[in-house]
Design an enzyme around this catalytic site. Sequence first.
Site, short mmCIF file in Angstrom:
data_model
loop_
_atom_site.label_atom_id
_atom_site.label_comp_id
_atom_site.label_asym_id
_atom_site.label_seq_id
_atom_site.Cartn_x
_atom_site.Cartn_y
_atom_site.Cartn_z
N GLY A 41 1.00 -1.39 0.12
CA GLY A 41 0.01 -0.14 0.32
C GLY A 41 0.88 1.13 0.24
O GLY A 41 0.35 2.30 -0.23
N GLY A 174 11.64 22.86 8.74
CA GLY A 174 10.05 23.55 9.27
C GLY A 174 10.01 23.74 7.46
O GLY A 174 9.35 24.75 6.97
N ASP A 300 6.76 9.98 -6.01
CA ASP A 300 8.40 10.88 -5.43
C ASP A 300 9.26 10.61 -6.44
O ASP A 300 10.22 11.18 -6.34
CB ASP A 300 8.02 10.14 -3.99
CG ASP A 300 7.58 10.85 -3.08
OD1 ASP A 300 6.19 11.55 -3.52
OD2 ASP A 300 7.42 10.24 -2.21
N HIS A 433 -25.57 25.95 4.34
CA HIS A 433 -25.45 27.03 5.15
C HIS A 433 -25.19 25.99 6.96
O HIS A 433 -26.51 25.01 6.77
CB HIS A 433 -26.21 28.16 5.48
CG HIS A 433 -25.97 28.50 6.61
ND1 HIS A 433 -25.06 29.46 7.14
CD2 HIS A 433 -26.85 28.97 7.41
CE1 HIS A 433 -25.80 30.39 8.28
NE2 HIS A 433 -26.54 30.48 8.90
C1 LIG Z 1 4.56 11.90 6.79
C2 LIG Z 1 4.38 12.15 5.94
C3 LIG Z 1 3.28 12.32 5.95
C4 LIG Z 1 2.89 12.74 4.72
N1 LIG Z 1 1.55 13.32 4.68
C5 LIG Z 1 1.00 13.90 2.94
C6 LIG Z 1 -0.19 14.18 2.85
O1 LIG Z 1 -0.94 13.85 4.18
N2 LIG Z 1 -0.93 14.21 1.93
C7 LIG Z 1 0.57 13.72 0.90
O2 LIG Z 1 -0.11 14.22 -0.13
N3 LIG Z 1 1.10 13.48 0.90
C8 LIG Z 1 1.65 13.12 2.11
N4 LIG Z 1 3.06 13.02 2.11
C9 LIG Z 1 3.49 12.49 1.13
C10 LIG Z 1 3.29 11.19 0.64
O3 LIG Z 1 3.02 9.52 1.23
C11 LIG Z 1 3.85 10.00 -1.18
O4 LIG Z 1 4.03 11.64 -1.96
C12 LIG Z 1 3.57 9.30 -1.28
O5 LIG Z 1 3.43 8.24 -0.72
C13 LIG Z 1 5.16 8.52 -2.86
O6 LIG Z 1 3.84 7.49 -3.18
P1 LIG Z 1 4.58 7.01 -4.62
O7 LIG Z 1 3.43 6.00 -5.35
O8 LIG Z 1 5.43 7.52 -4.78
O9 LIG Z 1 5.81 5.29 -3.57
P2 LIG Z 1 5.33 4.97 -1.88
O10 LIG Z 1 4.20 4.83 -1.76
O11 LIG Z 1 6.37 5.22 -1.47
O12 LIG Z 1 5.76 3.73 -2.50
C14 LIG Z 1 7.01 3.17 -2.36
C15 LIG Z 1 7.49 1.43 -2.50
O13 LIG Z 1 8.28 0.91 -3.20
C16 LIG Z 1 8.95 0.05 -2.55
N5 LIG Z 1 9.79 -0.33 -3.02
C17 LIG Z 1 11.28 0.53 -3.07
N6 LIG Z 1 12.33 0.09 -3.76
C18 LIG Z 1 12.27 -1.08 -4.55
C19 LIG Z 1 12.82 -1.63 -4.80
N7 LIG Z 1 13.73 -2.04 -5.31
N8 LIG Z 1 11.99 -3.32 -5.50
C20 LIG Z 1 10.86 -3.46 -4.70
N9 LIG Z 1 10.03 -2.53 -3.63
C21 LIG Z 1 10.58 -1.52 -3.44
C22 LIG Z 1 8.98 0.54 -1.17
O14 LIG Z 1 9.04 -0.33 0.09
C23 LIG Z 1 7.68 1.44 -0.65
O15 LIG Z 1 6.16 0.32 -0.26
C24 LIG Z 1 3.29 12.35 3.26
C25 LIG Z 1 4.57 11.71 3.64
C26 LIG Z 1 5.34 11.37 4.49
C27 LIG Z 1 6.87 10.11 4.74
N1 LIG Z 2 0.79 17.51 3.64
C1 LIG Z 2 1.45 16.85 2.82
O1 LIG Z 2 0.88 16.46 1.35
C2 LIG Z 2 2.51 16.85 2.94
C3 LIG Z 2 2.11 15.90 4.44
C4 LIG Z 2 4.17 15.62 5.19
C5 LIG Z 2 4.72 15.96 3.84
N2 LIG Z 2 4.62 15.56 2.62
C6 LIG Z 2 5.02 15.95 1.75
O2 LIG Z 2 6.35 15.19 1.86
C7 LIG Z 2 7.81 15.60 2.07
C8 LIG Z 2 8.45 15.41 2.65
O3 LIG Z 2 8.93 16.83 3.81
P1 LIG Z 2 9.83 17.22 3.97
O4 LIG Z 2 8.91 18.24 5.86
O5 LIG Z 2 10.65 16.07 5.14
O6 LIG Z 2 11.09 18.12 3.67
P2 LIG Z 2 10.30 19.76 2.92
O7 LIG Z 2 11.06 19.90 2.09
O8 LIG Z 2 9.28 20.22 2.91
O9 LIG Z 2 10.90 20.63 4.43
C9 LIG Z 2 12.43 20.63 4.30
C10 LIG Z 2 12.63 21.67 5.83
O10 LIG Z 2 13.85 21.26 6.18
C11 LIG Z 2 14.73 22.24 6.56
N3 LIG Z 2 16.19 21.74 5.94
C12 LIG Z 2 16.68 21.14 4.99
N4 LIG Z 2 18.03 21.25 5.72
C13 LIG Z 2 17.87 21.80 6.64
C14 LIG Z 2 19.18 21.44 7.62
N5 LIG Z 2 20.04 20.79 7.54
N6 LIG Z 2 18.78 21.89 8.66
C15 LIG Z 2 17.29 22.93 9.71
N7 LIG Z 2 16.48 22.36 8.50
C16 LIG Z 2 17.30 21.95 7.10
C17 LIG Z 2 14.54 22.68 4.46
O11 LIG Z 2 14.11 24.68 5.06
C18 LIG Z 2 12.49 22.95 5.13
O12 LIG Z 2 12.11 23.94 5.30
C19 LIG Z 2 6.96 17.04 1.05
O13 LIG Z 2 8.07 18.34 0.17
C20 LIG Z 2 5.45 16.72 1.05
O14 LIG Z 2 5.94 16.64 -0.62
C21 LIG Z 2 3.33 16.30 2.20
#
Ligand SMILES: Cc1cc2nc3c(=O)[nH]c(=O)nc-3n(C[C@H](O)[C@H](O)[C@H](O)COP(=O)(O)OP(=O)(O)OC[C@H]3O[C@@H](n4cnc5c(N)ncnc54)[C@H](O)[C@@H]3O)c2cc1C
Ligand SMILES: NC(=O)c1ccc[n+]([C@@H]2O[C@H](COP(=O)([O-])OP(=O)(O)OC[C@H]3O[C@@H](n4cnc5c(N)ncnc54)[C@H](O)[C@@H]3O)[C@@H](O)[C@H]2O)c1
Length: 446
Positions: A41, A174, A300, A433
Amino acid sequence: MKANYDIVVIGFGKAGKTLAAKFSKSGKSVALVEKDKNMYGGTCINVGCIPSKRLITDASKSPNGEFEKKAQHYKEAVAEKKKLTAALNKANYDKVASTGADIIDGTASFKDNHHIVVSTKDGNIEIEADKFIINTGSVTVIPKIEGADSKGVYTSESIMNLEELPKRLTIVGGGYIGLEFASMYADFGSKVTVVQDGDVFLPREDEDIAKAIHEVLEAKAVEIVTGAKVTKAEEGKLYYEVAGETKTLDSDAILLAVGRRPNTDGLGCENAGVKLNDRGGVVTDEHLKTSADNIWAAGDVCGKLQFTYISLDDSRIIWDEITGEDKRTTENRGAFSYSVFINPPFSRVGMSEKDAKAAGMEYKVLSLSANAIPKAKVLRKTDGLLKALVKADGTILGAELFCEESYEMINFIKLAMDHGIKAKDIANFIFTHPTMSESLNDLFAM
Ligand SMILES: Cc1cc2nc3c(=O)[nH]c(=O)nc-3n(C[C@H](O)[C@H](O)[C@H](O)COP(=O)(O)OP(=O)(O)OC[C@H]3O[C@@H](n4cnc5c(N)ncnc54)[C@H](O)[C@@H]3O)c2cc1C
Ligand SMILES: NC(=O)c1ccc[n+]([C@@H]2O[C@H](COP(=O)([O-])OP(=O)(O)OC[C@H]3O[C@@H](n4cnc5c(N)ncnc54)[C@H](O)[C@@H]3O)[C@@H](O)[C@H]2O)c1
């Protein structure tokens, strides 16, 4: 399991699982290779969006009173989160398996553009396919500082399994994760400090919006340190330099949130003629085709926008291209929108005022205080600011909504922008509303 397929998907992410299921249902022979059973997933449901948003929801219900009560609530929230992700992991596996696609547990690496080697617990297997789709996601960037892997230092993934609520939490970075986790842990009851490298807080956003967000975080006692060069983490202490001075922050946990990078390590892209950019992202054209004619990449791993809904949209683009419909591309998917799930949430679509100025465009700013919205008063959530940018003829250039439920409202504005709906249409639209969306009547009144 066979040795030869029409389509092999590498990685069980949002695009990968969607395409594996669709192609399998359409009659193609499909295999989906996933290296980690805990990741069926993908990131979103196991270690990303869903678990973090569940914890954010539970954080807003943290009890008042002493820290022990809050810590117990947090522990229960983490346990509940684990149940949710386990259920979703299984449901995702079952959904793909039920289409007849083979799910192969192992790590894939290209041998050439028609063969991969999958390293499984029982040894290596070779698989041939006509077409491949790379959906291997991204991995947390670990900054090159001393002690980055020491005890008490977490990533977004590991901290969501930490059962003890940290009294003091230091977050490095941040961005999206840094701010969402800052808001969440502050709501749970931690004393949070965010340390970021750049001098400007939320440099991508307009100053008035960044200021409003800063004030709301400050009201939760979140401290924000800008312009810091982090040098070391040791036994809960974070060392950093600001304006030439070395400072130390004591905490019970340190969260590293400095970004995520495309996950192409060990994938053997070079063996298949798949070009990578200098950050390790797979280079694609607007149809998400890589430099190898029979290989596509989604999500990603492309090193561009890292969001689940973008990965899903990438699956539509690849589906259209492979099935010959060729309709959707990365160039025609409309305005880009996002939500940062702080409390209240911040959501944006299209241009900010900063962007419009930089592009030398003529624009008008429309704004509204969240405090003026009746539903915000009903919800007791009156913090925030709403802004929209329009051209003189009412064309919507963008919107920045920092208010309760903005993560729902923003989708309505994206729809309007993508379909050329003008400001006056929204100003006169009949909303139900009392809702937060009805405030768009006032916001878009020019
Ligand atoms: C804490 C956090 C919060 C987030 N919140 C949001 C949010 O609120 N809204 C939002 O839109 N996005 C959010 N994101 C970002 C979002 O989760 C990612 O952009 C998204 O899940 C990426 O999906 P993907 O399809 O690229 O691959 P992924 O879902 O990352 O899947 C990649 C899969 O490939 C597998 N894999 C890797 N290499 C190999 C290999 N060589 N062979 C076989 N399998 C492999 C991995 O194990 C993994 O399961 C968040 C991310 C994080 C970390
Ligand atoms: N709500 C959402 O959609 C959601 C939520 C969480 C994550 N994400 C995805 O996950 C990705 C990763 O999130 P993230 O917060 O790790 O990355 P980000 O790129 O959003 O933020 C990284 C931050 O770390 C700072 N930074 C970089 N190097 C540093 C250092 N050495 N010391 C101090 N600060 C430093 C940068 O200036 C920046 O503010 C995002 O780009 C986003 O696409 C999305």
